[in-house]
Design a protein around this motif. Structure first.
Motif, PDB file in Angstrom:
ATOM      1  N   ILE A  15      15.940 -12.182   3.473  1.00  0.00           N
ATOM      2  CA  ILE A  15      14.732 -12.235   4.302  1.00  0.00           C
ATOM      3  C   ILE A  15      14.997 -11.776   5.737  1.00  0.00           C
ATOM      4  N   PHE A  16      15.942 -12.393   6.426  1.00  0.00           N
ATOM      5  CA  PHE A  16      16.167 -12.089   7.843  1.00  0.00           C
ATOM      6  C   PHE A  16      16.537 -10.629   8.133  1.00  0.00           C
ATOM      7  N   PRO A  17      17.365  -9.977   7.318  1.00  0.00           N
ATOM      8  CA  PRO A  17      17.687  -8.573   7.633  1.00  0.00           C
ATOM      9  C   PRO A  17      16.451  -7.662   7.655  1.00  0.00           C
ATOM     10  N   VAL A  18      15.413  -8.045   6.957  1.00  0.00           N
ATOM     11  CA  VAL A  18      14.189  -7.240   6.929  1.00  0.00           C
ATOM     12  C   VAL A  18      13.182  -7.749   7.951  1.00  0.00           C
ATOM     13  N   LEU A  19      13.027  -9.049   8.022  1.00  0.00           N
ATOM     14  CA  LEU A  19      11.961  -9.634   8.844  1.00  0.00           C
ATOM     15  C   LEU A  19      12.254  -9.587  10.345  1.00  0.00           C
ATOM     16  N   LEU A  20      13.473  -9.860  10.754  1.00  0.00           N
ATOM     17  CA  LEU A  20      13.767  -9.911  12.191  1.00  0.00           C
ATOM     18  C   LEU A  20      13.603  -8.562  12.902  1.00  0.00           C
ATOM     19  N   PRO A  21      14.033  -7.440  12.330  1.00  0.00           N
ATOM     20  CA  PRO A  21      13.720  -6.166  13.001  1.00  0.00           C
ATOM     21  C   PRO A  21      12.209  -5.928  13.080  1.00  0.00           C
ATOM     22  N   GLY A  22      11.479  -6.351  12.056  1.00  0.00           N
ATOM     23  CA  GLY A  22      10.019  -6.231  12.085  1.00  0.00           C
ATOM     24  C   GLY A  22       9.406  -7.079  13.178  1.00  0.00           C
ATOM     25  N   MET A  23       9.923  -8.280  13.353  1.00  0.00           N
ATOM     26  CA  MET A  23       9.426  -9.160  14.410  1.00  0.00           C
ATOM     27  C   MET A  23       9.758  -8.588  15.792  1.00  0.00           C
ATOM     28  N   ALA A  24      10.952  -8.003  15.931  1.00  0.00           N
ATOM     29  CA  ALA A  24      11.307  -7.382  17.217  1.00  0.00           C
ATOM     30  C   ALA A  24      10.373  -6.211  17.510  1.00  0.00           C
ATOM     31  N   GLU A  25      10.082  -5.395  16.501  1.00  0.00           N
ATOM     32  CA  GLU A  25       9.158  -4.274  16.680  1.00  0.00           C
ATOM     33  C   GLU A  25       7.747  -4.784  16.985  1.00  0.00           C
TER      34      GLU A  25
END
Length: 188
Positions: A57-67
């Motif tokens: 989950i985090f490897p995909v979601l955290l870059p999305g949240m940063a963007e």
């Protein structure tokens, strides 16, 4: 908030304001497959919730949240109470387009995503108010033109002209109605 060694620690917002800082945060918090604490990917059906979150989950979601935070800053979401920017829509579109299963496909806009399109058929959204769609320049032109029109309509000569036009419209309507009345009466 980040999960690090099972303890909740707050993120610092300034880390997300510049792309290099966001990449540093993501690299520090996300397990990179070659540097992951797991020698091979854990089985998603049998691994612990923590392993699942950290590896899938985090490897995909955290870059999305940063963007998402970068885009929210561009849309001035931190400066205004209301904006046209819908964070869930942005994140849905971003995750859909960054899905590894779709890596060879072209970019798809939010309203063209199949499951979004199907959902909106059954649950239509109200239109976004014009006040949120206009840029600051466009809104200022609308406000200024309304104000100029108001000032002109307040002029005594314009008031007199408007009264004359109103009276003319009423008179024409009365003659028309009387004529229609007598036409109906004669038809009987």
């Amino acid at each position: 908030v980040s999960l690090e060694a099972g303890i909740l620690q707050p993120f610092h917002m300034e880390q997300f304001y510049s792309a290099p800082a966001a990449d540093t945060v993501v690299q520090q918090l996300l397990p990179i497959p070659e540097a992951a604490p797991f020698p091979e990917p854990p089985d998603p059906k049998t691994c612990s919730p923590r392993e699942y979150l950290e590896y899938y989950i985090f490897p995909v979601l955290l870059p999305g949240m940063a963007e998402l935070l970068h885009r929210a800053k561009e849309e001035k979401c931190f400066e205004r109470k209301r904006t046209k920017f819908i964070a869930c829509d942005f994140l849905t579109e971003w995750l859909y387009n960054k899905n590894p299963k779709r890596k060879d496909e072209s970019f798809t806009e939010f309203f063209s995503i199949p499951f979004v399109n199907n959902w909106l058929k059954d649950h239509p959204r109200p239109p976004i108010p014009l006040s949120l769609l206009l840029s600051e320049e466009e809104a200022s032109v609308v406000i200024q033109s309304f104000w100029r029109g108001y000032r002109v309509r307040c002029d005594s000569e314009i008031q007199e002209l408007r009264q004359w036009q109103k009276q003319l419209r009423e008179d024409k309507n009365i003659f028309k109605r009387v004529k229609e009345f007598w036409t109906k009466q004669e038809a009987k």
